[in-house]
Design a protein around this motif. Structure first.
Motif, PDB file in Angstrom:
ATOM      1  N   GLU A  36       9.228   9.695  10.068  1.00 47.68           N
ATOM      2  CA  GLU A  36       7.958   8.980  10.073  1.00 47.68           C
ATOM      3  C   GLU A  36       7.778   8.179   8.782  1.00 47.68           C
ATOM      4  OE1 GLU A  36       3.879   8.079  11.440  1.00 47.68           O
ATOM      5  OE2 GLU A  36       5.937   8.116  12.152  1.00 47.68           O
ATOM      6  N   PHE A  37       8.164   8.750   7.656  1.00 51.09           N
ATOM      7  CA  PHE A  37       8.092   8.005   6.393  1.00 51.09           C
ATOM      8  C   PHE A  37       8.961   6.749   6.468  1.00 51.09           C
ATOM      9  CE2 PHE A  37       7.532  12.317   3.996  1.00 51.09           C
ATOM     10  CZ  PHE A  37       6.294  12.485   4.583  1.00 51.09           C
ATOM     11  N   ALA A  38      10.182   6.917   6.970  1.00 52.36           N
ATOM     12  CA  ALA A  38      11.097   5.776   7.077  1.00 52.36           C
ATOM     13  C   ALA A  38      10.532   4.712   8.010  1.00 52.36           C
ATOM     14  CB  ALA A  38      12.465   6.252   7.563  1.00 52.36           C
ATOM     15  N   ARG A  39       9.914   5.134   9.102  1.00 47.21           N
ATOM     16  CA  ARG A  39       9.328   4.178  10.047  1.00 47.21           C
ATOM     17  C   ARG A  39       8.233   3.348   9.393  1.00 47.21           C
ATOM     18  NH1 ARG A  39       4.875   3.369  12.863  1.00 47.21           N
ATOM     19  NH2 ARG A  39       3.855   5.272  12.114  1.00 47.21           N
ATOM     20  N   CYS A  40       7.425   3.981   8.579  1.00 54.96           N
ATOM     21  CA  CYS A  40       6.254   3.317   8.009  1.00 54.96           C
ATOM     22  C   CYS A  40       6.583   2.430   6.810  1.00 54.96           C
ATOM     23  CB  CYS A  40       5.220   4.360   7.592  1.00 54.96           C
ATOM     24  SG  CYS A  40       4.530   5.298   8.965  1.00 54.96           S
ATOM     25  N   LEU A  41       7.680   2.712   6.118  1.00 58.54           N
ATOM     26  CA  LEU A  41       8.016   1.947   4.921  1.00 58.54           C
ATOM     27  C   LEU A  41       8.570   0.572   5.273  1.00 58.54           C
ATOM     28  CD1 LEU A  41       9.704   4.717   2.748  1.00 58.54           C
ATOM     29  CD2 LEU A  41       7.585   3.493   2.189  1.00 58.54           C
ATOM     30  N   ARG A  42       8.183  -0.413   4.485  1.00 58.38           N
ATOM     31  CA  ARG A  42       8.774  -1.739   4.635  1.00 58.38           C
ATOM     32  C   ARG A  42      10.146  -1.741   3.959  1.00 58.38           C
ATOM     33  NH1 ARG A  42       4.640  -5.263   1.008  1.00 58.38           N
ATOM     34  NH2 ARG A  42       3.373  -4.658   2.805  1.00 58.38           N
ATOM     35  N   PRO A  93       0.817  -1.215   0.000  1.00 61.46           N
ATOM     36  CA  PRO A  93       0.000   0.000   0.000  1.00 61.46           C
ATOM     37  C   PRO A  93       0.848   1.262   0.000  1.00 61.46           C
ATOM     38  CG  PRO A  93      -0.015  -1.033   2.163  1.00 61.46           C
ATOM     39  CD  PRO A  93       0.673  -1.989   1.251  1.00 61.46           C
ATOM     40  N   VAL A  94       0.246   2.333  -0.518  1.00 57.80           N
ATOM     41  CA  VAL A  94       0.930   3.618  -0.620  1.00 57.80           C
ATOM     42  C   VAL A  94       0.081   4.690   0.054  1.00 57.80           C
ATOM     43  CG1 VAL A  94       1.758   5.411  -2.204  1.00 57.80           C
ATOM     44  CG2 VAL A  94       2.093   2.994  -2.762  1.00 57.80           C
ATOM     45  N   VAL A  95       0.726   5.549   0.822  1.00 55.77           N
ATOM     46  CA  VAL A  95       0.065   6.716   1.383  1.00 55.77           C
ATOM     47  C   VAL A  95       0.531   7.946   0.616  1.00 55.77           C
ATOM     48  CG1 VAL A  95      -0.163   8.215   3.393  1.00 55.77           C
ATOM     49  CG2 VAL A  95      -0.284   5.751   3.678  1.00 55.77           C
ATOM     50  N   ASP A  96      -0.440   8.709   0.104  1.00 52.34           N
ATOM     51  CA  ASP A  96      -0.181   9.975  -0.558  1.00 52.34           C
ATOM     52  C   ASP A  96      -0.306  11.053   0.514  1.00 52.34           C
ATOM     53  OD1 ASP A  96      -0.038  12.220  -2.156  1.00 52.34           O
ATOM     54  OD2 ASP A  96      -1.932  11.848  -3.217  1.00 52.34           O
ATOM     55  N   VAL A  97       0.835  11.503   1.023  1.00 50.75           N
ATOM     56  CA  VAL A  97       0.870  12.450   2.131  1.00 50.75           C
ATOM     57  C   VAL A  97       0.697  13.873   1.597  1.00 50.75           C
ATOM     58  CG1 VAL A  97       2.244  13.332   4.038  1.00 50.75           C
ATOM     59  CG2 VAL A  97       2.406  10.920   3.399  1.00 50.75           C
ATOM     60  N   GLY A  98      -0.226  14.606   2.202  1.00 48.49           N
ATOM     61  CA  GLY A  98      -0.532  15.931   1.674  1.00 48.49           C
ATOM     62  C   GLY A  98      -1.226  15.804   0.335  1.00 48.49           C
ATOM     63  N   CYS A  99      -2.225  14.937   0.294  1.00 48.17           N
ATOM     64  CA  CYS A  99      -2.851  14.567  -0.986  1.00 48.17           C
ATOM     65  C   CYS A  99      -3.646  15.685  -1.621  1.00 48.17           C
ATOM     66  CB  CYS A  99      -3.754  13.354  -0.802  1.00 48.17           C
ATOM     67  SG  CYS A  99      -5.213  13.658   0.249  1.00 48.17           S
ATOM     68  N   GLY A 100      -3.949  16.745  -0.857  1.00 54.52           N
ATOM     69  CA  GLY A 100      -4.729  17.840  -1.426  1.00 54.52           C
ATOM     70  C   GLY A 100      -6.055  17.344  -1.960  1.00 54.52           C
ATOM     71  N   PRO A 101      -6.436  17.768  -3.178  1.00 54.74           N
ATOM     72  CA  PRO A 101      -7.723  17.368  -3.750  1.00 54.74           C
ATOM     73  C   PRO A 101      -7.799  15.919  -4.217  1.00 54.74           C
ATOM     74  CG  PRO A 101      -6.928  19.434  -4.722  1.00 54.74           C
ATOM     75  CD  PRO A 101      -5.785  18.814  -3.986  1.00 54.74           C
ATOM     76  N   GLY A 102      -6.682  15.180  -4.127  1.00 58.64           N
ATOM     77  CA  GLY A 102      -6.725  13.749  -4.397  1.00 58.64           C
ATOM     78  C   GLY A 102      -6.320  13.304  -5.782  1.00 58.64           C
ATOM     79  N   LEU A 134       4.171  -0.056   4.762  1.00 55.94           N
ATOM     80  CA  LEU A 134       3.861   0.625   3.508  1.00 55.94           C
ATOM     81  C   LEU A 134       4.845   0.251   2.401  1.00 55.94           C
ATOM     82  CD1 LEU A 134       2.996   4.265   4.661  1.00 55.94           C
ATOM     83  CD2 LEU A 134       1.433   2.363   4.171  1.00 55.94           C
ATOM     84  N   GLY A 135       4.300   0.082   1.208  1.00 57.38           N
ATOM     85  CA  GLY A 135       5.151  -0.110   0.045  1.00 57.38           C
ATOM     86  C   GLY A 135       5.706   1.200  -0.474  1.00 57.38           C
ATOM     87  N   GLY A 136       4.993   2.295  -0.211  1.00 58.45           N
ATOM     88  CA  GLY A 136       5.451   3.581  -0.709  1.00 58.45           C
ATOM     89  C   GLY A 136       4.815   4.752   0.012  1.00 58.45           C
ATOM     90  N   VAL A 137       5.527   5.870   0.003  1.00 58.98           N
ATOM     91  CA  VAL A 137       5.021   7.145   0.490  1.00 58.98           C
ATOM     92  C   VAL A 137       5.269   8.172  -0.607  1.00 58.98           C
ATOM     93  CG1 VAL A 137       5.313   9.028   2.148  1.00 58.98           C
ATOM     94  CG2 VAL A 137       5.393   6.656   2.934  1.00 58.98           C
ATOM     95  N   LEU A 138       4.198   8.816  -1.035  1.00 59.86           N
ATOM     96  CA  LEU A 138       4.296   9.920  -1.984  1.00 59.86           C
ATOM     97  C   LEU A 138       4.095  11.212  -1.209  1.00 59.86           C
ATOM     98  CD1 LEU A 138       4.407  11.100  -4.880  1.00 59.86           C
ATOM     99  CD2 LEU A 138       1.923  10.734  -5.001  1.00 59.86           C
ATOM    100  N   ALA A 139       5.069  12.096  -1.278  1.00 56.92           N
ATOM    101  CA  ALA A 139       4.976  13.388  -0.593  1.00 56.92           C
ATOM    102  C   ALA A 139       5.286  14.469  -1.618  1.00 56.92           C
ATOM    103  CB  ALA A 139       5.934  13.443   0.591  1.00 56.92           C
ATOM    104  N   TRP A 140       4.325  14.702  -2.496  1.00 60.68           N
ATOM    105  CA  TRP A 140       4.543  15.595  -3.634  1.00 60.68           C
ATOM    106  C   TRP A 140       4.182  17.019  -3.250  1.00 60.68           C
ATOM    107  CZ3 TRP A 140       7.630  13.987  -7.100  1.00 60.68           C
ATOM    108  CH2 TRP A 140       7.766  14.673  -8.320  1.00 60.68           C
TER     109      TRP A 140
END
Length: 202
Positions: A131-137, A49-58, A108-114
């Motif tokens: 926090e990103f590093a903690r959550c990533l596998r 799974p991937v979390v889009d951090v600060g996803c805004g309008p999606g 998490l498989g990925g974190v997108l922080a665009w």
């Protein structure tokens, strides 16, 4: 300004201008094609799974979902989450913040922080990166988009204060959090602030 007050300032400022922001940037068709291609290529390499951090309008969360990625958008601005759920209902969205993703370690498989860390003051940048590093596998990936410049310095962003980062300085911050930077890219153009992108793995 401390981190809590900074977050509240960002949340309030974006909430006030949410409709304008959604109109200007709320569709993936408004993104630069190089950025879309980079994130698509990055996402294809992920497992989990991937979390889009600060996803805004999606719009980026929905792009990931359209590729078959299990994506969840997280943003501190309730107005953005409401819009994302209405406009791009195929993915999950929730109110949250980069420093506390509320997921188990190493899942998490990925974190997108665009462009989601552009308002984070330099003295606080280590917290979301850790926090990103903690959550990533192990083997998981991070993709960052940000404004780049010759020195770390604030500027008057249209919404609230943002920061330029030299590529090597941001790279060092990411690696200090326990990640390995695998790719960087920069782009300049008339009428646009210099863009930086960075990919890293856990």
């Amino acid at each position: 300004m401390d981190d809590a007050r900074s977050l509240e300032s960002v949340r309030t400022s974006y909430g006030t201008r949410a409709a304008d922001y959604i109109t200007a940037l709320g569709s993936i068709t408004q993104a630069h094609p190089d950025d879309v291609a980079l994130i698509q290529q990055w996402a294809e390499s992920l497992d989990g799974p991937v979390v889009d951090v600060g996803c805004g309008p999606g719009q980026w969360t929905d792009l990931l979902r359209s590729m078959g990625v299990e994506a969840c958008g997280v943003d501190p601005v309730p107005e953005f989450i409401e819009s994302a759920r209405d406009t791009y209902p195929g993915a999950r969205y929730r109110v949250g913040r980069a420093e506390r993703l509320s997921v188990d370690s190493g899942t998490l498989g990925g974190v997108l922080a665009w462009y989601s860390l552009i308002h984070t003051a330099p003295e606080h940048i280590g917290a979301p990166l850790a926090e990103f590093a903690r959550c990533l596998r192990p083997g998981g990936g991070l993709a960052l988009g940000f404004f780049t410049g010759p020195t770390v310095e604030p500027f008057d962003h249209a919404v609230t204060t943002a920061y330029y980062w030299p590529m090597d300085t941001f790279t060092a911050e990411v690696e200090a959090a326990g990640l390995t930077v695998t790719r960087t890219a920069m782009r300049t153009g008339s009428g646009h602030r210099p863009h930086g992108a960075l990919l890293a793995t856990r």
